[in-house]
Design a protein around this motif. Structure first.
Motif, PDB file in Angstrom:
ATOM      1  N   THR A  93    -108.121 -65.338 -34.570  1.00  0.00           N
ATOM      2  CA  THR A  93    -107.035 -64.506 -34.033  1.00  0.00           C
ATOM      3  C   THR A  93    -105.663 -64.973 -34.515  1.00  0.00           C
ATOM      4  N   TYR A  94    -105.619 -65.835 -35.502  1.00  0.00           N
ATOM      5  CA  TYR A  94    -104.385 -66.209 -36.182  1.00  0.00           C
ATOM      6  C   TYR A  94    -103.305 -66.746 -35.247  1.00  0.00           C
ATOM      7  N   GLY A  95    -103.694 -67.418 -34.191  1.00  0.00           N
ATOM      8  CA  GLY A  95    -102.719 -68.000 -33.283  1.00  0.00           C
ATOM      9  C   GLY A  95    -101.905 -66.990 -32.521  1.00  0.00           C
ATOM     10  N   THR A  96    -102.423 -65.778 -32.361  1.00  0.00           N
ATOM     11  CA  THR A  96    -101.672 -64.727 -31.669  1.00  0.00           C
ATOM     12  C   THR A  96    -101.865 -64.746 -30.158  1.00  0.00           C
ATOM     13  N   ALA A  97    -102.897 -65.449 -29.671  1.00  0.00           N
ATOM     14  CA  ALA A  97    -103.148 -65.509 -28.226  1.00  0.00           C
ATOM     15  C   ALA A  97    -103.076 -66.927 -27.697  1.00  0.00           C
ATOM     16  N   GLY A  98    -103.078 -67.907 -28.569  1.00  0.00           N
ATOM     17  CA  GLY A  98    -103.025 -69.303 -28.185  1.00  0.00           C
ATOM     18  C   GLY A  98    -103.132 -70.152 -29.438  1.00  0.00           C
TER      19      GLY A  98
END
Length: 453
Positions: A202-207
């Motif tokens: 998720t490419y660091g988009t949620a954590g």
């Protein structure tokens, strides 16, 4: 969304106190280096560069410092884009809205090796994990073709690689636990099993993945095998038969002579013939050689040792395309990620979709996958080939976009909980309603869900 100059200066001051002068930089060259990834592999994305530039770059040296760095940025309203080594993403690691690039590559401790698992900080390289596992008689389930990639970067942006023939993608059981830095949380949040999976790819988009525990298995005695074939079609036959040996290979890759000629010079690669490279278990080495010869191939070399098998890994997935682009600078190339048995059964029709196309192929647990590459004539021509490939029974994933395209609806729901301010890698998540039937979006950038990178 861009942070104010006052907020950026306040963040710089706080991060210097937290990380030291060497741990944070506003230097122009440092910011530029931290704001690019492999987007140049796509001529479609290259036409849009530069997509963004960091205002600050922070390099925490521990998992806990990653969490503290994130909290400082979020508290001041500064967007945060997380980065490993930037070796595998196509625009997903670019800070579209500026702000802070959080470089995790200095947090590189291998924490512990257990029976069937290994724990490491986000910046530990995959080759370091493999070496630590081997010292305990074990091996990673999988690692990406760029073995110097970090575990945090691989879990956040990659999906598979060496070992995927047996174990699939890195969201199919590879991850057992994560320690995540989240906005508003002063300490790392520990998640295990199913609760950890939503943060993968998720490419660091949620954590922000600060520490990870991934699966190991008993160490096998691997051999690097190099073979040539008079035609690519015969190499394809060997790709199919080799994947079914027991134990399964760790990797099987093949290229046409035109691509093989652009790879680094090696005694195991004849630049005039189709090339196959594999990593096979010593227990089935003789059987593998027989299968190669039965398909019309010739084994040029068999090599032993981690260094040799890693070298084979570095000539897989999109690496041959990278070498092709580098060594034919007079031609602009694009590629499309493809999959399915049609890559073998209907290769002539598949390559005919694009003028001058050539397939790089990999054996995989879901059937063969590969990179279909051809001279670039324009974005519309690239996109027009997608439905034609699907009509042939080929799965298609477009590398010419910088959005998360796996589990988008679930990610949006998770991000609403973990990142309500929208400060984590903003611009890299789209509204799920924009994903249309047929795998495109209402924007200029097609998204083809369901076939990961």
């Amino acid at each position: 969304m861009p942070a104010s100059p006052a907020a950026l200066e306040a963040l710089r001051t706080e991060l210097v106190a937290l990380l030291g002068e060497r741990g944070v930089s506003a230097d122009q060259k440092t910011r530029e280096r931290a704001s690019v990834d492999e987007a140049t592999m796509s001529p479609i994305l290259s036409e849009q560069l530069p997509l963004g530039l960091a205002d600050l770059v922070a390099s925490p040296s521990s998992a806990d410092a990653i969490a503290a760095t994130l909290q400082a940025a979020v508290r001041l309203g500064v967007p945060v884009t997380t980065r490993g080594k930037g070796t595998g993403n196509y625009g997903q690691g670019i800070p579209l809205h500026g702000g802070l690039v959080l470089d995790t590559s200095r947090a590189r401790a291998v924490v512990e090796v257990g029976d069937g698992w290994i724990t490491a900080e986000a910046g530990a390289t995959m080759v370091a994990l493999e070496q630590a596992a081997a010292a305990e008689g074990q091996q990673l389930w999988m690692y990406p073709s760029t073995a110097q990639s970090t575990i945090g970067g691989f879990l956040s942006g990659g999906s598979g690689g060496t070992g995927s023939i047996s174990h699939g993608s890195n969201w199919e059981g590879f991850v057992t636990a994560l320690d995540i830095a989240l906005p508003g949380e002063s300490e790392l949040v520990h998640v295990e099993g199913d609760e950890a999976q939503p943060f993968v790819h998720t490419y660091g988009t949620a954590g922000v993945i600060a520490r990870a525990t991934v699966r190991l298995e008993p160490l096998q005695d691997w051999r690097a095998v190099y073979a040539t074939f008079p035609t690519f079609e015969r190499a394809l036959t060997a790709v199919r038969t080799l994947r079914d040996t027991t134990p399964a290979p760790r990797l099987v890759s093949a290229d046409r002579a035109e691509v093989a000629a652009k790879l680094p010079k090696d005694a195991g690669i004849d630049p005039t013939l189709a090339s196959l490279r594999g990593i096979v278990d010593a227990a089935v080495l003789d059987e593998s050689i027989e299968l190669i010869e039965a398909a019309g191939g010739t084994v040029l070399d068999v090599r032993e040792g981690l260094q040799q098998t890693t070298r084979v890994s570095m000539l897989s997935y999109n690496h041959p395309i990278w070498w092709l682009k580098r060594n034919t600078p007079d031609t602009e190339w694009f590629h499309v990620e493809v999959g399915g048995e049609a890559l073998i059964d209907r290769i002539a029709e598949v390559e005919a979709v694009y003028p001058g196309a050539m397939l790089h192929i990999e054996a995989a647990h879901v059937g063969p996958i590969g990179m279909l590459t051809a001279p670039y004539t324009g974005a519309e021509d690239v996109y027009a080939g997608y439905p034609l490939l699907r009509d042939l029974g080929v799965r298609v994933h477009s590398p010419h976009q910088y959005y998360v395209d796996h589990g988008v609806e679930e990610l949006v729901a998770l991000k609403q909980q973990t990142d309500p301010q929208g400060l984590l890698n903003p611009g890299h998540v789209i509204d799920p309603s924009l994903v249309l039937s047929g795998g495109s979006t209402a924007s200029a950038q097609p998204v083809v869900p369901g076939f990961g990178k």
